[in-house]
Design a protein around this motif. Structure first.
Motif, PDB file in Angstrom:
ATOM      1  N   ASP A 282       0.833  -1.207   0.000  1.00 33.63           N
ATOM      2  CA  ASP A 282       0.000   0.000   0.000  1.00 33.63           C
ATOM      3  C   ASP A 282       0.866   1.256   0.000  1.00 33.63           C
ATOM      4  N   GLU A 283       1.924   1.239   0.822  1.00 29.74           N
ATOM      5  CA  GLU A 283       2.799   2.400   0.913  1.00 29.74           C
ATOM      6  C   GLU A 283       3.529   2.659  -0.401  1.00 29.74           C
ATOM      7  N   ASP A 284       3.961   1.599  -1.084  1.00 32.18           N
ATOM      8  CA  ASP A 284       4.612   1.765  -2.387  1.00 32.18           C
ATOM      9  C   ASP A 284       3.663   2.399  -3.395  1.00 32.18           C
ATOM     10  N   GLU A 285       2.433   1.947  -3.396  1.00 30.16           N
ATOM     11  CA  GLU A 285       1.430   2.494  -4.302  1.00 30.16           C
ATOM     12  C   GLU A 285       1.180   3.976  -4.020  1.00 30.16           C
ATOM     13  N   VAL A 286       1.073   4.295  -2.744  1.00 29.58           N
ATOM     14  CA  VAL A 286       0.845   5.684  -2.334  1.00 29.58           C
ATOM     15  C   VAL A 286       2.057   6.548  -2.678  1.00 29.58           C
ATOM     16  N   ARG A 287       3.248   6.000  -2.487  1.00 32.96           N
ATOM     17  CA  ARG A 287       4.483   6.742  -2.781  1.00 32.96           C
ATOM     18  C   ARG A 287       4.522   7.163  -4.250  1.00 32.96           C
ATOM     19  N   LYS A 288       4.192   6.247  -5.122  1.00 35.82           N
ATOM     20  CA  LYS A 288       4.214   6.555  -6.553  1.00 35.82           C
ATOM     21  C   LYS A 288       3.246   7.679  -6.896  1.00 35.82           C
ATOM     22  N   ARG A 289       2.120   7.686  -6.223  1.00 37.00           N
ATOM     23  CA  ARG A 289       1.076   8.663  -6.509  1.00 37.00           C
ATOM     24  C   ARG A 289       1.352  10.035  -5.879  1.00 37.00           C
ATOM     25  N   LEU A 290       1.906  10.051  -4.665  1.00 37.88           N
ATOM     26  CA  LEU A 290       2.029  11.310  -3.923  1.00 37.88           C
ATOM     27  C   LEU A 290       3.417  11.943  -3.931  1.00 37.88           C
ATOM     28  N   GLU A 291       4.410  11.229  -4.415  1.00 36.83           N
ATOM     29  CA  GLU A 291       5.780  11.751  -4.397  1.00 36.83           C
ATOM     30  C   GLU A 291       5.907  13.136  -5.056  1.00 36.83           C
ATOM     31  N   PRO A 292       5.319  13.348  -6.249  1.00 39.43           N
ATOM     32  CA  PRO A 292       5.452  14.680  -6.863  1.00 39.43           C
ATOM     33  C   PRO A 292       4.825  15.797  -6.022  1.00 39.43           C
ATOM     34  N   LYS A 293       3.690  15.514  -5.417  1.00 36.71           N
ATOM     35  CA  LYS A 293       3.015  16.521  -4.583  1.00 36.71           C
ATOM     36  C   LYS A 293       3.870  16.883  -3.359  1.00 36.71           C
ATOM     37  N   ILE A 294       4.451  15.884  -2.733  1.00 36.80           N
ATOM     38  CA  ILE A 294       5.278  16.126  -1.547  1.00 36.80           C
ATOM     39  C   ILE A 294       6.569  16.835  -1.936  1.00 36.80           C
ATOM     40  N   LYS A 295       7.119  16.458  -3.075  1.00 43.87           N
ATOM     41  CA  LYS A 295       8.345  17.109  -3.538  1.00 43.87           C
ATOM     42  C   LYS A 295       8.086  18.586  -3.844  1.00 43.87           C
ATOM     43  N   LYS A 296       6.952  18.874  -4.442  1.00 45.59           N
ATOM     44  CA  LYS A 296       6.586  20.250  -4.747  1.00 45.59           C
ATOM     45  C   LYS A 296       6.446  21.065  -3.454  1.00 45.59           C
ATOM     46  N   TRP A 297       5.887  20.455  -2.407  1.00 44.88           N
ATOM     47  CA  TRP A 297       5.709  21.142  -1.129  1.00 44.88           C
ATOM     48  C   TRP A 297       7.051  21.356  -0.428  1.00 44.88           C
ATOM     49  N   GLY A 298       7.953  20.392  -0.506  1.00 46.81           N
ATOM     50  CA  GLY A 298       9.180  20.428   0.284  1.00 46.81           C
ATOM     51  C   GLY A 298      10.391  21.025  -0.395  1.00 46.81           C
ATOM     52  N   GLU A 299      10.326  21.204  -1.704  1.00 44.71           N
ATOM     53  CA  GLU A 299      11.496  21.708  -2.425  1.00 44.71           C
ATOM     54  C   GLU A 299      11.096  22.814  -3.386  1.00 44.71           C
ATOM     55  N   GLU A 300      12.091  23.644  -3.684  1.00 42.26           N
ATOM     56  CA  GLU A 300      11.879  24.681  -4.678  1.00 42.26           C
ATOM     57  C   GLU A 300      13.169  24.807  -5.484  1.00 42.26           C
ATOM     58  N   TYR A 301      13.066  24.590  -6.788  1.00 42.89           N
ATOM     59  CA  TYR A 301      14.221  24.628  -7.691  1.00 42.89           C
ATOM     60  C   TYR A 301      15.325  23.674  -7.224  1.00 42.89           C
ATOM     61  N   GLY A 302      14.930  22.511  -6.747  1.00 42.90           N
ATOM     62  CA  GLY A 302      15.891  21.495  -6.346  1.00 42.90           C
ATOM     63  C   GLY A 302      16.495  21.688  -4.964  1.00 42.90           C
ATOM     64  N   LYS A 303      16.147  22.763  -4.284  1.00 38.02           N
ATOM     65  CA  LYS A 303      16.667  23.011  -2.937  1.00 38.02           C
ATOM     66  C   LYS A 303      15.554  22.818  -1.921  1.00 38.02           C
ATOM     67  N   LYS A 304      15.902  22.317  -0.763  1.00 35.99           N
ATOM     68  CA  LYS A 304      14.926  22.128   0.304  1.00 35.99           C
ATOM     69  C   LYS A 304      14.477  23.487   0.833  1.00 35.99           C
ATOM     70  N   LYS A 305      13.191  23.595   1.124  1.00 40.10           N
ATOM     71  CA  LYS A 305      12.653  24.849   1.651  1.00 40.10           C
ATOM     72  C   LYS A 305      13.025  25.008   3.120  1.00 40.10           C
ATOM     73  N   GLN A 306      13.007  26.262   3.562  1.00 39.31           N
ATOM     74  CA  GLN A 306      13.299  26.545   4.967  1.00 39.31           C
ATOM     75  C   GLN A 306      12.086  26.197   5.827  1.00 39.31           C
ATOM     76  N   LEU A 307      12.322  26.108   7.130  1.00 35.26           N
ATOM     77  CA  LEU A 307      11.298  25.690   8.071  1.00 35.26           C
ATOM     78  C   LEU A 307      10.045  26.556   8.002  1.00 35.26           C
ATOM     79  N   ARG A 308      10.219  27.860   7.975  1.00 35.00           N
ATOM     80  CA  ARG A 308       9.050  28.750   7.962  1.00 35.00           C
ATOM     81  C   ARG A 308       8.199  28.550   6.707  1.00 35.00           C
ATOM     82  N   ALA A 309       8.842  28.343   5.578  1.00 40.39           N
ATOM     83  CA  ALA A 309       8.107  28.119   4.325  1.00 40.39           C
ATOM     84  C   ALA A 309       7.343  26.790   4.372  1.00 40.39           C
TER      85      ALA A 309
END
Length: 132
Positions: A29-56
């Motif tokens: 189940d987790e593998d299936e969810v990972r494939k589906r949600l990875e882009p959304k989480i990456k978009k939230w956590g990174e910007e232009y390949g760099k990790k976002k700061q805590l406040r962001a």
């Protein structure tokens, strides 16, 4: 007495098989969810390949968490102060801590795990910058 012991052993073996089956199902189940949600989480956590700061990350947390998570949206203005940012981080980790999300479905558990990891890394960086 021997029959009772054999019955208990058979019961214990069945419980072990059931746990292993459930663990394998959860992993699938987790593998299936990972494939589906990875882009959304990456978009939230990174910007232009760099990790976002805590406040962001904290300001955008409402976009990634599920509807009934209980998270109240915060703005950057709410957490400009260092103490308020730390307090907000602690509240956020309470919502997504792996110990608190065990009973949720696979999708919510996966989101919570990834959000917790991102927040923890950003908090470590935040502390390093604050101590300079």
């Amino acid at each position: 007495r021997v029959n009772e012991m054999n019955t208990n052993m058979a019961k214990a073996k069945q419980e072990l098989r059931d746990r292993e089956t459930k663990k394998a199902q959860d992993a699938n189940d987790e593998d299936e969810v990972r494939k589906r949600l990875e882009p959304k989480i990456k978009k939230w956590g990174e910007e232009y390949g760099k990790k976002k700061q805590l406040r962001a990350l904290l300001a955008g947390l409402h976009m990634i968490l599920w509807k009934d998570s209980g998270w109240k949206q915060v703005t950057i203005g709410d957490i400009v102060d260092e103490k308020k940012a730390r307090r907000c981080y602690l509240k956020a980790t309470l919502k997504v801590h792996p110990d608190k999300t065990r009973e949720l479905d696979a999708e919510k558990r996966f989101i919570a795990k990834r959000v917790f990891d991102s927040l923890s890394q950003a908090h470590t960086e935040f502390n390093a910058q604050s101590s300079m």
